[in-house]
Design an enzyme around this catalytic site. Structure first.
Site, mmCIF file in Angstrom:
data_model
loop_
_atom_site.group_PDB
_atom_site.id
_atom_site.type_symbol
_atom_site.label_atom_id
_atom_site.label_comp_id
_atom_site.label_asym_id
_atom_site.label_seq_id
_atom_site.Cartn_x
_atom_site.Cartn_y
_atom_site.Cartn_z
ATOM 1 C CB ALA A 124 41.600 39.939 38.526
ATOM 2 C CB THR A 125 40.947 35.117 40.058
ATOM 3 O OG1 THR A 125 40.586 34.869 38.729
ATOM 4 C CG2 THR A 125 40.613 33.937 40.938
ATOM 5 C CD GLN A 126 40.911 40.256 44.108
ATOM 6 O OE1 GLN A 126 41.551 40.366 45.127
ATOM 7 N NE2 GLN A 126 41.321 40.767 42.963
#
Lengths: 266, 264, 297
Positions: A32-34
C-alpha cells in the site's frame, strides 16, 4: 519462429530468452502507500464571529520540484462546509471523489425530509465521517496520506473547525494549521484567537486579513509554497471560495539581512 | 518494547517524540515506512475516596514539539443514554495515541449503552472494568496505544479506580497516574495518598519506626492534591499544560470542573 | 381488444402476427391511468411537474415525493405504476454513479436517457419479465462550463494542445421521455399520464421550439407547468390532487445547475395563478351559455 498470435509483439524467446515471470510478483505482501508522492503543503484556518476562513496555496510539489502550480486544495461540501487538504494529492483526489458521491447520496435522502437544511450533513458530521475513514485506513496499514481541515458549522449552528490526519487523530481549536503552518502560521493566528471567546470577537475582515498575512509568512519561509492561493469563507449564507488569489504587498527587504546560511558567513 | 513503557526511553529524548524518522537500516540507508502510532502527550490521574472518585487530565494535545490543541479532553463519561451523557455513572480517561483513545472510548461507550438498554440498569464499574480489559486484549497484536483509567463507585458505594496497560492488564487501585508525566506524579501520590515513607516520629528505635496509618482522604484534600500534582507536572514536562479537566463521581452524579494550567 | 383470446398477449417475447407486442401495449394502459406528469424545456432550464392524486386523507400533505433527483443536475418524473418508477429511479442513480466512476464526470442527460432507454427496452424481450408500467420524463441541465472532472486539481492549459476552443459552448437544458417500449425521444415539452392529451395541447401553444430556441423563461415555465397540470386535471373523476414541481437552471440561475424543488412561495404563486386562470375560463364558458340562451329567446 513462433507464429501463434499469442506471441505477436512479444520479445522473441530465441533472442531474449523466456520471460522471467518472477518480476510479475504474483505472491508476496500487498504493498500500500508507504509514502506520499505529489504533495500539497500547509492548510490554515481560523474561526471568527460568524464562520470560518480557510486558505491553502495552489501548489502541488514533487519532492522539491514545484510540479503543478494550479491545484485547488480547498473543496466545498454541500455548499455548507469546506474541506482543506494537505499531503498527498492523489489521496486528496480519491477523497474528493468519495465526498462527491457521498454528497449525491445525501441529496437523495433530503427529498423525503421536512427541513432539508437541518437534515443535511453539517461540518461536524462530515469531520466525524472523515476521521472514521482515515482511522480505518490507518488500521488497514493503507493510510490516506493527508492532513485535513474541516470548516463549517456544528449541529447547534456554531462555527466549527477541526482536523484529522493520516492516523485518524482528530482535534479542534479556534485556529488550526497543518504542515509548516503549524510552526509558522499557528502562533500568529493564536495571537488573534487564543480562545473560543477571542475568536467569537473577530470580525470577518480581521479573520481574512490574519489568514492572508499568514499565507505571506508561509510563502516567505516555506520552500514548498506558492504565491497563488485559494481562500474560502464559510458563513451561514454558504461558502465563498476564490481559487486564484495572488499574494499582495510582498516585501523581500528582510532577505538581505539574513546571514549565516551556506557560504555566506558574515 | 519501549513504546509501552511508562518510563522515558533510556537512550532517547526524555519526552516522547516517536514520529521522527528513525535511522535503523544498515549502512545508514533511510527507510520511511508508515508508523501507525503517535504519542500525543498529556497526563491523567485518578484517586478513589471513601464515597467518591476524582478523575483528572490535562487538556493539551501535542505531536512532537507542536501543540495541536489546548482544549482536547481526555476524560469521558461512559454509558449514558443521552448525547450529553448526563445520566452516566462511569468515567474513562485515556492518554497515549489520541486516535486510539477516541476509538477505545467509542467502543466502550457503545458496549455500556447496549448493556444498559438490554438489562435496564447501568453497568457496574467492576463489569465495565473487566469488559475494557477484554476490548484491549482483543487487539493484543495491534494494540490500542492508550493508557486507560476507569473510575466510578463500586457496589458498596466506595470509590473505585481501575488502571490498565495498553494490552489489557488491569488492577483496582487507590490511585493511579497515567501518560507523559505519570513518572512525575505517581511518587507524589504514593507519598500523599498511600502515605508511603511517612513514619510516626519517635514511635520506635532507629529506623524501625511505625508507618503513618492510612486514612481515606476527604474530597477537598483530594482535589487540592490533584491540582498540586498537575501544577508540578506542568512545570517539569513540556507535553502537559493548558487546562485541567476534573470529574468527581459521587452517588449524586458526575461533577465536571475545568481549571486553567500554565500554557507555556 | 383484438388481442384477447388470441394468446399473443400472454408473454412478452411473442409478437402478434401483425407485429405488435401486446404486453407493451398493456403497460401503456397502466401509464394512461396514472397522474399527469409534464416536463418543459425552456430558455434557461427545465421544469418538471406532476399531478399527485390524493388517494387518502390519511396521507401527509407534501410528503411522499414523486419527483426524484438522480444526479446533482438530473431529475426524473414518471406516470404509471409507482413501484416501477421507484425501481427506475434506483437504476438511473446506479447508472449516474457508474458513469462518474468510469469517466470522472457527470453523466449527460442524453446519455442517461440512452442508458435508461436501453434498460427499459430489455424488459420487453424476455418471458420472465414484464415491461415497466411507467413513462418517465428525464430533465437535466448539462454544465455549460467545461464539464467538471471529479477530483481534478487544476484547470489545464489555457491554449494550445489540450487548451480551450474560443467561443465553443457546451451543455444546456435537456428533456427526454421514455415509454414502456424503451422508445425515447428528446422533447421541447413532454406530457404523459391521464391528462396527457390536454397537457400536450397546452404545451403546443407555448413557444418552446423555434429556430432561435425557446423564449420562455424558467419562472414563466413554472407558472405554465402549474397551469397545465390544473387544466389536465379531471375534476369530475378525481377530487383532490397535489402539485409537485422541481426545476433545474444553469449555473447562473436560481438553482445553480442543481435539480431542486421549486421554492414553496413560487409554487404557491403559480398555483394561485393557475386556479385564477381556470376560474376565468369557467366564467367565459358560463357567459357563452348565457349568451346562447338569450339568442334562443
Amino acid at each position: 519462429m513462433d507464429h501463434r498470435p499469442q506471441a505477436w509483439g512479444r520479445p522473441r524467446d530465441d533472442v531474449y530468452g523466456a520471460y522471467d515471470a518472477s518480476y510479475l510478483q504474483t505472491s508476496g505482501p500487498k504493498t500500500a502507500t508507504q509514502s506520499p508522492v505529489v504533495t500539497g503543503t500547509s492548510v490554515i484556518a481560523i474561526k471568527f464571529r460568524d464562520g470560518v476562513v480557510m486558505a491553502a496555496d495552489n501548489l502541488a510539489s514533487y519532492g522539491s520540484l514545484a510540479r503543478f502550480t494550479d491545484v485547488k486544495r480547498l473543496r466545498p461540501f454541500l455548499s455548507t462546509s469546506v474541506v482543506g487538504f494537505g499531503g498527498d494529492v492523489s489521496d486528496m483526489q480519491f477523497l474528493d471523489r468519495h465526498l462527491t458521491e457521498l454528497a449525491i447520496d445525501e441529496s437523495y435522502e433530503h427529498e423525503h425530509s421536512e427541513n432539508p437544511a437541518k437534515s443535511q450533513l453539517n461540518a461536524a458530521n462530515l469531520h466525524k465521517y472523515l476521521s472514521k475513514l482515515m482511522y480505518r485506513r490507518r488500521n488497514d496499514f493503507d493510510p490516506l496520506w493527508n492532513q485535513i481541515l474541516v470548516a463549517g458549522f456544528d449541529s447547534s449552528s456554531k462555527p466549527f473547525l477541526a482536523s484529522v490526519d493520516l492516523r485518524g487523530t482528530t482535534f479542534t481549536s479556534p485556529s488550526l494549521a497543518s504542515g509548516f503552518g503549524a510552526m509558522l502560521a499557528q502562533p500568529i493566528m493564536r495571537r488573534y484567537a487564543a480562545t473560543e471567546e477571542d475568536a467569537a470577537r473577530l470580525s470577518r475582515e480581521e479573520a481574512v486579513n490574519v489568514v492572508k498575512e499568514c499565507m505571506k509568512v508561509l510563502f516567505y519561509r516555506d520552500a514548498r509554497s506558492l504565491d497563488r492561493y485559494s481562500i474560502a469563507v464559510v458563513t451561514k449564507d454558504g461558502v465563498e471560495l476564490s481559487e486564484d488569489e495572488q499574494l499582495e504587498k510582498q516585501s523581500w527587504a528582510f532577505a538581505e539581512r539574513i546571514r549565516g546560511y551556506g557560504t555566506q558567513t558574515v | 518494547m519501549a513504546m509501552f513503557s511508562q518510563n522515558p526511553l533510556v537512550n532517547g529524548p526524555n519526552y516522547s517524540i516517536s514520529d521522527m524518522p528513525r535511522v535503523n537500516a544498515p549502512e545508514g540507508a533511510r527507510e520511511h515506512r508508515f508508523d501507525p502510532y503517535t504519542d500525543n502527550g498529556g497526563s491523567t490521574l485518578a484517586i478513589a475516596g471513601a464515597d467518591f472518585t476524582v478523575m483528572a487530565g490535562d487538556t493539551r494535545l501535542t505531536s512532537g514539539y507542536s501543540i495541536n490543541s489546548r482544549h482536547h479532553p481526555k476524560l469521558f463519561k461512559i454509558g449514558g443514554t443521552t448525547a450529553d451523557q448526563k445520566d452516566a455513572t462511569i468515567v474513562l480517561s485515556v492518554v497515549g495515541f489520541a486516535a486510539d483513545g477516541e476509538a477505545l472510548k467509542e467502543r466502550l461507550d457503545a458496549i455500556c449503552k447496549m448493556y444498559r438498554y438490554r438489562h435496564g440498569k447501568p453497568m457496574s464499574v467492576k463489569a465495565c472494568a473487566q469488559r475494557l480489559s477484554t476490548i484491549l486484549y482483543q487487539k493484543r497484536f495491534f494494540p490500542y496505544y492508550a493508557y486507560a483509567i476507569l473510575g466510578g463507585l463500586d457496589e458498596e458505594g466506595k470509590g473505585a479506580v481501575y488502571s490498565y496497560d495498553p494490552v489489557g492488564s488491569y488492577e483496582r487501585e487507590q490511585c493511579r497516574a497515567g501518560g507523559a508525566a505519570a513518572s512525575l506524579i505517581m511518587p507524589f501520590l504514593d507519598n500523599q495518598v498511600n502515605f508511603k515513607n511517612q513514619y510516626i516520629p519517635h514511635s520506635g528505635e532507629g529506623h524501625a519506626l511505625l508507618e503513618r496509618e492510612r486514612r481515606p482522604l476527604a474530597r477537598h484534600e483530594v482535589e487540592t492534591l490533584v491540582k498540586d500534582a498537575f501544577d508540578g507536572a506542568v512545570e517539569r514536562h513540556i507535553e502537559v499544560g493548558d487546562g485541567l479537566q476534573m470529574m468527581i463521581i459521587t452517588k449524586e452524579g458526575i461533577e465536571e470542573v475545568l481549571l486553567p494550567l500554565k500554557k507555556d | 381488444m383484438t388481442s384477447i383470446g388470441t394468446g399473443y398477449d400472454l408473454a412478452n417475447s411473442i409478437f402478434s402476427p401483425d407485429g405488435r407486442n401486446f404486453q407493451v401495449e398493456y403497460a401503456v394502459k397502466a401509464v394512461e391511468n396514472g397522474g399527469t406528469s409534464i416536463g418543459i424545456r425552456c430558455k434557461d432550464g427545465v421544469v418538471l411537474a406532476v399531478e399527485k392524486i390524493v388517494t387518502s386523507k390519511l396521507l401527509k400533505p407534501n410528503a411522499n415525493k414523486r419527483i426524484a433527483t438522480v444526479d446533482r443536475h438530473l431529475g426524473v418524473v414518471y406516470s404509471g405504476m409507482i413501484p416501477d418508477g421507484r425501481h427506475f429511479i434506483d437504476r438511473a442513480r446506479d447508472e449516474a454513479r457508474a458513469w462518474r466512476d468510469t469517466f470522472k464526470t457527470p453523466i449527460s442527460t442524453a446519455d442517461l436517457a440512452s442508458r435508461m432507454g436501453g434498460y427499459m427496452q430489455a424488459y420487453t424481450l424476455y418471458q420472465s419479465v414484464r415491461p415497466f408500467g411507467i413513462t418517465a420524463i428525464i430533465g437535466g441541465f448539462d454544465s455549460t462550463d467545461e464539464p467538471r472532472v471529479d477530483g481534478e486539481v487544476g484547470t489545464g492549459p489555457s491554449c494550445g494542445a489540450g487548451g480551450k476552443v474560443a467561443g465553443k459552448t457546451h451543455g444546456g437544458p435537456f428533456l427526454y421521455m421514455i415509454e414502456p417500449s424503451g422508445l425515447y425521444w428528446g422533447y421541447y415539452g413532454a406530457a404523459t399520464g391521464k391528462g396527457r392529451q390536454a397537457a400536450k395541447a397546452e404545451l403546443e401553444k407555448l413557444d418552446l421550439g423555434g429556430p432561435g430556441g425557446p423564449s420562455l423563461t424558467l419562472e414563466e415555465a413554472v407558472k405554465e407547468a402549474a397551469r397545465i397540470i390544473y387544466v389536465a386535471h379531471d375534476d369530475s373523476k378525481d377530487k383532490e390532487f397535489e402539485l409537485e414541481m422541481t426545476w433545474i437552471s444553469g449555473p447562473d440561475g436560481p438553482t445553480k445547475g442543481l435539480h431542486q424543488e421549486v421554492p414553496k412561495a413560487l409554487r404557491e404563486e403559480a398555483e394561485r395563478l393557475a386556479k385564477k386562470a381556470q376560474e376565468d375560463d369557467e366564467d367565459d364558458e358560463e357567459e357563452d351559455v348565457e349568451g346562447k340562451e338569450k339568442m334562443e329567446e
